[in-house]
Design a protein around this motif. Structure first.
Motif, PDB file in Angstrom:
ATOM      1  N   GLU A 278      29.269  29.705  10.105  1.00 58.94           N
ATOM      2  CA  GLU A 278      28.547  30.923   9.801  1.00 58.94           C
ATOM      3  C   GLU A 278      27.454  30.633   8.772  1.00 58.94           C
ATOM      4  OE1 GLU A 278      32.619  31.757  11.274  1.00 58.94           O
ATOM      5  OE2 GLU A 278      31.797  30.394   9.793  1.00 58.94           O
ATOM      6  N   GLU A 279      26.404  31.432   8.809  1.00 57.05           N
ATOM      7  CA  GLU A 279      25.206  31.206   7.991  1.00 57.05           C
ATOM      8  C   GLU A 279      25.513  31.010   6.503  1.00 57.05           C
ATOM      9  OE1 GLU A 279      21.409  30.260   7.341  1.00 57.05           O
ATOM     10  OE2 GLU A 279      22.214  30.686   9.336  1.00 57.05           O
ATOM     11  N   GLU A 280      26.481  31.757   5.960  1.00 51.37           N
ATOM     12  CA  GLU A 280      26.760  31.660   4.523  1.00 51.37           C
ATOM     13  C   GLU A 280      27.298  30.292   4.106  1.00 51.37           C
ATOM     14  OE1 GLU A 280      30.437  33.844   6.262  1.00 51.37           O
ATOM     15  OE2 GLU A 280      28.280  33.922   6.567  1.00 51.37           O
ATOM     16  N   HIS A 281      27.703  29.462   5.082  1.00 44.35           N
ATOM     17  CA  HIS A 281      28.209  28.127   4.772  1.00 44.35           C
ATOM     18  C   HIS A 281      27.106  27.063   4.776  1.00 44.35           C
ATOM     19  CE1 HIS A 281      32.289  29.524   4.803  1.00 44.35           C
ATOM     20  NE2 HIS A 281      32.136  30.020   6.010  1.00 44.35           N
ATOM     21  N   HIS A 282      25.946  27.391   5.294  1.00 45.69           N
ATOM     22  CA  HIS A 282      24.860  26.415   5.367  1.00 45.69           C
ATOM     23  C   HIS A 282      24.133  26.316   4.035  1.00 45.69           C
ATOM     24  CE1 HIS A 282      25.178  25.804   9.716  1.00 45.69           C
ATOM     25  NE2 HIS A 282      25.615  27.050   9.702  1.00 45.69           N
ATOM     26  N   ASN A 283      23.873  25.082   3.619  1.00 50.54           N
ATOM     27  CA  ASN A 283      23.146  24.813   2.386  1.00 50.54           C
ATOM     28  C   ASN A 283      23.876  25.416   1.180  1.00 50.54           C
ATOM     29  OD1 ASN A 283      20.907  23.393   1.370  1.00 50.54           O
ATOM     30  ND2 ASN A 283      19.765  25.291   1.103  1.00 50.54           N
ATOM     31  N   TYR A 284      25.194  25.483   1.262  1.00 50.45           N
ATOM     32  CA  TYR A 284      25.987  26.209   0.276  1.00 50.45           C
ATOM     33  C   TYR A 284      25.806  25.690  -1.148  1.00 50.45           C
ATOM     34  CZ  TYR A 284      29.723  28.805  -1.902  1.00 50.45           C
ATOM     35  OH  TYR A 284      30.422  29.647  -2.732  1.00 50.45           O
ATOM     36  N   TYR A 285      25.941  24.406  -1.333  1.00 48.63           N
ATOM     37  CA  TYR A 285      25.843  23.836  -2.677  1.00 48.63           C
ATOM     38  C   TYR A 285      24.480  24.107  -3.297  1.00 48.63           C
ATOM     39  CZ  TYR A 285      25.539  20.355  -6.404  1.00 48.63           C
ATOM     40  OH  TYR A 285      25.352  19.725  -7.609  1.00 48.63           O
ATOM     41  N   ASN A 286      23.432  23.868  -2.542  1.00 50.26           N
ATOM     42  CA  ASN A 286      22.081  24.042  -3.076  1.00 50.26           C
ATOM     43  C   ASN A 286      21.801  25.482  -3.486  1.00 50.26           C
ATOM     44  OD1 ASN A 286      21.515  21.313  -2.666  1.00 50.26           O
ATOM     45  ND2 ASN A 286      20.864  21.693  -0.565  1.00 50.26           N
ATOM     46  N   GLU A 287      22.437  26.424  -2.824  1.00 54.00           N
ATOM     47  CA  GLU A 287      22.187  27.834  -3.115  1.00 54.00           C
ATOM     48  C   GLU A 287      23.231  28.462  -4.040  1.00 54.00           C
ATOM     49  OE1 GLU A 287      21.729  29.767   0.673  1.00 54.00           O
ATOM     50  OE2 GLU A 287      19.988  28.532   1.192  1.00 54.00           O
ATOM     51  N   ASN A 288      24.300  27.717  -4.372  1.00 51.97           N
ATOM     52  CA  ASN A 288      25.391  28.292  -5.159  1.00 51.97           C
ATOM     53  C   ASN A 288      25.904  27.341  -6.239  1.00 51.97           C
ATOM     54  OD1 ASN A 288      26.115  30.911  -3.571  1.00 51.97           O
ATOM     55  ND2 ASN A 288      25.871  29.313  -2.012  1.00 51.97           N
ATOM     56  N   ARG A 289      25.039  26.596  -6.859  1.00 50.71           N
ATOM     57  CA  ARG A 289      25.464  25.591  -7.841  1.00 50.71           C
ATOM     58  C   ARG A 289      26.215  26.183  -9.025  1.00 50.71           C
ATOM     59  NH1 ARG A 289      20.853  20.921  -8.329  1.00 50.71           N
ATOM     60  NH2 ARG A 289      20.898  20.340  -6.131  1.00 50.71           N
ATOM     61  N   GLN A 290      26.019  27.457  -9.287  1.00 45.61           N
ATOM     62  CA  GLN A 290      26.696  28.090 -10.422  1.00 45.61           C
ATOM     63  C   GLN A 290      28.152  28.422 -10.105  1.00 45.61           C
ATOM     64  OE1 GLN A 290      24.706  29.557  -8.268  1.00 45.61           O
ATOM     65  NE2 GLN A 290      25.644  31.503  -7.751  1.00 45.61           N
ATOM     66  N   GLN A 291      28.547  28.374  -8.854  1.00 48.15           N
ATOM     67  CA  GLN A 291      29.929  28.686  -8.471  1.00 48.15           C
ATOM     68  C   GLN A 291      30.874  27.605  -9.029  1.00 48.15           C
ATOM     69  OE1 GLN A 291      31.054  31.379  -6.941  1.00 48.15           O
ATOM     70  NE2 GLN A 291      29.008  32.224  -6.653  1.00 48.15           N
ATOM     71  N   PRO A 292      32.044  28.016  -9.533  1.00 50.11           N
ATOM     72  CA  PRO A 292      32.989  27.035 -10.080  1.00 50.11           C
ATOM     73  C   PRO A 292      33.342  25.913  -9.093  1.00 50.11           C
ATOM     74  CG  PRO A 292      33.659  29.242 -10.701  1.00 50.11           C
ATOM     75  CD  PRO A 292      32.503  29.394  -9.726  1.00 50.11           C
ATOM     76  N   TYR A 293      33.526  26.226  -7.813  1.00 51.14           N
ATOM     77  CA  TYR A 293      33.862  25.185  -6.834  1.00 51.14           C
ATOM     78  C   TYR A 293      32.761  24.122  -6.816  1.00 51.14           C
ATOM     79  CZ  TYR A 293      35.491  22.905  -2.580  1.00 51.14           C
ATOM     80  OH  TYR A 293      35.952  21.978  -1.683  1.00 51.14           O
ATOM     81  N   CYS A 294      31.523  24.575  -6.831  1.00 52.93           N
ATOM     82  CA  CYS A 294      30.400  23.629  -6.811  1.00 52.93           C
ATOM     83  C   CYS A 294      30.375  22.780  -8.078  1.00 52.93           C
ATOM     84  CB  CYS A 294      29.084  24.375  -6.645  1.00 52.93           C
ATOM     85  SG  CYS A 294      28.907  25.182  -5.040  1.00 52.93           S
ATOM     86  N   GLN A 295      30.623  23.406  -9.217  1.00 51.08           N
ATOM     87  CA  GLN A 295      30.565  22.690 -10.485  1.00 51.08           C
ATOM     88  C   GLN A 295      31.704  21.692 -10.651  1.00 51.08           C
ATOM     89  OE1 GLN A 295      30.390  25.837 -13.378  1.00 51.08           O
ATOM     90  NE2 GLN A 295      28.201  26.167 -13.086  1.00 51.08           N
ATOM     91  N   PHE A 296      32.892  22.067 -10.236  1.00 51.87           N
ATOM     92  CA  PHE A 296      34.059  21.217 -10.480  1.00 51.87           C
ATOM     93  C   PHE A 296      34.364  20.242  -9.342  1.00 51.87           C
ATOM     94  CE2 PHE A 296      34.879  24.893 -13.240  1.00 51.87           C
ATOM     95  CZ  PHE A 296      34.943  24.229 -14.451  1.00 51.87           C
ATOM     96  N   ILE A 297      33.993  20.576  -8.119  1.00 50.20           N
ATOM     97  CA  ILE A 297      34.331  19.726  -6.975  1.00 50.20           C
ATOM     98  C   ILE A 297      33.117  18.964  -6.436  1.00 50.20           C
ATOM     99  CG2 ILE A 297      35.326  19.672  -4.646  1.00 50.20           C
ATOM    100  CD1 ILE A 297      37.318  20.525  -6.886  1.00 50.20           C
ATOM    101  N   ILE A 298      32.007  19.652  -6.268  1.00 52.30           N
ATOM    102  CA  ILE A 298      30.850  19.004  -5.629  1.00 52.30           C
ATOM    103  C   ILE A 298      29.993  18.240  -6.631  1.00 52.30           C
ATOM    104  CG2 ILE A 298      28.856  19.321  -4.120  1.00 52.30           C
ATOM    105  CD1 ILE A 298      30.220  21.853  -3.028  1.00 52.30           C
ATOM    106  N   ASP A 299      29.770  18.804  -7.821  1.00 50.98           N
ATOM    107  CA  ASP A 299      28.940  18.101  -8.819  1.00 50.98           C
ATOM    108  C   ASP A 299      29.389  16.656  -9.056  1.00 50.98           C
ATOM    109  OD1 ASP A 299      27.129  20.167  -9.203  1.00 50.98           O
ATOM    110  OD2 ASP A 299      27.965  20.818 -11.121  1.00 50.98           O
ATOM    111  N   PRO A 300      30.701  16.385  -9.209  1.00 50.35           N
ATOM    112  CA  PRO A 300      31.108  14.984  -9.407  1.00 50.35           C
ATOM    113  C   PRO A 300      30.765  14.085  -8.210  1.00 50.35           C
ATOM    114  CG  PRO A 300      32.856  16.468 -10.107  1.00 50.35           C
ATOM    115  CD  PRO A 300      31.827  17.311  -9.412  1.00 50.35           C
ATOM    116  N   LYS A 301      30.812  14.626  -7.003  1.00 46.01           N
ATOM    117  CA  LYS A 301      30.443  13.824  -5.826  1.00 46.01           C
ATOM    118  C   LYS A 301      28.946  13.498  -5.857  1.00 46.01           C
ATOM    119  CE  LYS A 301      34.021  15.716  -2.823  1.00 46.01           C
ATOM    120  NZ  LYS A 301      34.664  14.650  -2.070  1.00 46.01           N
TER     121      LYS A 301
END
Length: 187
Positions: free
Chosen positions: A147-170
């Motif tokens: 679904e559209e809300e899953h595309h480009n998720y990290y780039n558009e939602n970097r402030q979300q805790p999941y992005c900060q704690f899980i994706i940022d380290p990757k």
């Protein structure tokens, strides 16, 4: 006709846990033209996220990567894939648990199958990981866009805790270990 149509582009399909993570990693690589999140490897047509989350459809969250092999090779994509997720945990990546988070390579050509299998053999022989690799290598099946809300998720939602704690380290690991393979101006 755009430039992309003139290139000999190839497709790679990887499942390495949450597709938000995998998409964010591969979007940053030079030679990667497009990365889309979706579902593959399952038994029903056109699955929805709510169905995938049950684990009953057999689909994995994955990414379909369109790449230019003159700029980045399939083995280089494999190297990044194995360096940015845990290929030794069955049906999980960290706190994400279920068959939808499995580690799997969906090859699109016989050559990709051979390269993936050989790559895994080298990793195992050299004991790169402390546990056996459980990444499956399977023939590509239909790939359904998420679904559209899953595309480009990290780039558009970097402030979300999941992005900060899980994706940022990757992304930090990607920047530290693969800086020469990154597109200019990406973080």
């Amino acid at each position: 006709m755009n430039e992309q149509n003139n290139l000999n582009l190839e497709i790679a399909i990887f499942a390495g846990g949450c597709f938000w993570c995998t998409e964010a990693v591969f979007q940053r690589l030079n030679g990667v033209e497009e990365v889309v999140s979706g579902y593959t490897g399952g038994t029903i047509k056109n699955p929805a996220y709510r169905e995938i989350c049950t684990g009953r459809t057999g689909h994995a969250e994955g990414v379909k990567i369109t790449f230019n092999p003159e700029k980045i090779s399939y083995p280089e994509l494999l190297e990044v894939f194995f360096a940015t997720h845990d290929p030794t945990t069955l049906n999980r990546q960290g706190n994400d648990v279920g068959t939808q988070y499995r580690s799997e390579i969906f090859y699109t050509t016989p050559e990709q199958k051979q390269l993936a299998e050989e790559f895994i053999q080298v990793l195992e022989k050299e004991n790169v990981f402390s546990s056996p690799i459980v990444t499956a290598v399977s023939e590509a099946k239909p790939f359904y866009l998420a679904e559209e809300e899953h595309h480009n998720y990290y780039n558009e939602n970097r402030q979300q805790p999941y992005c900060q704690f899980i994706i940022d380290p990757k992304i930090k690991k990607l920047n530290n270990h693969f800086s020469k393979k990154l597109k200019h101006g990406t973080l």
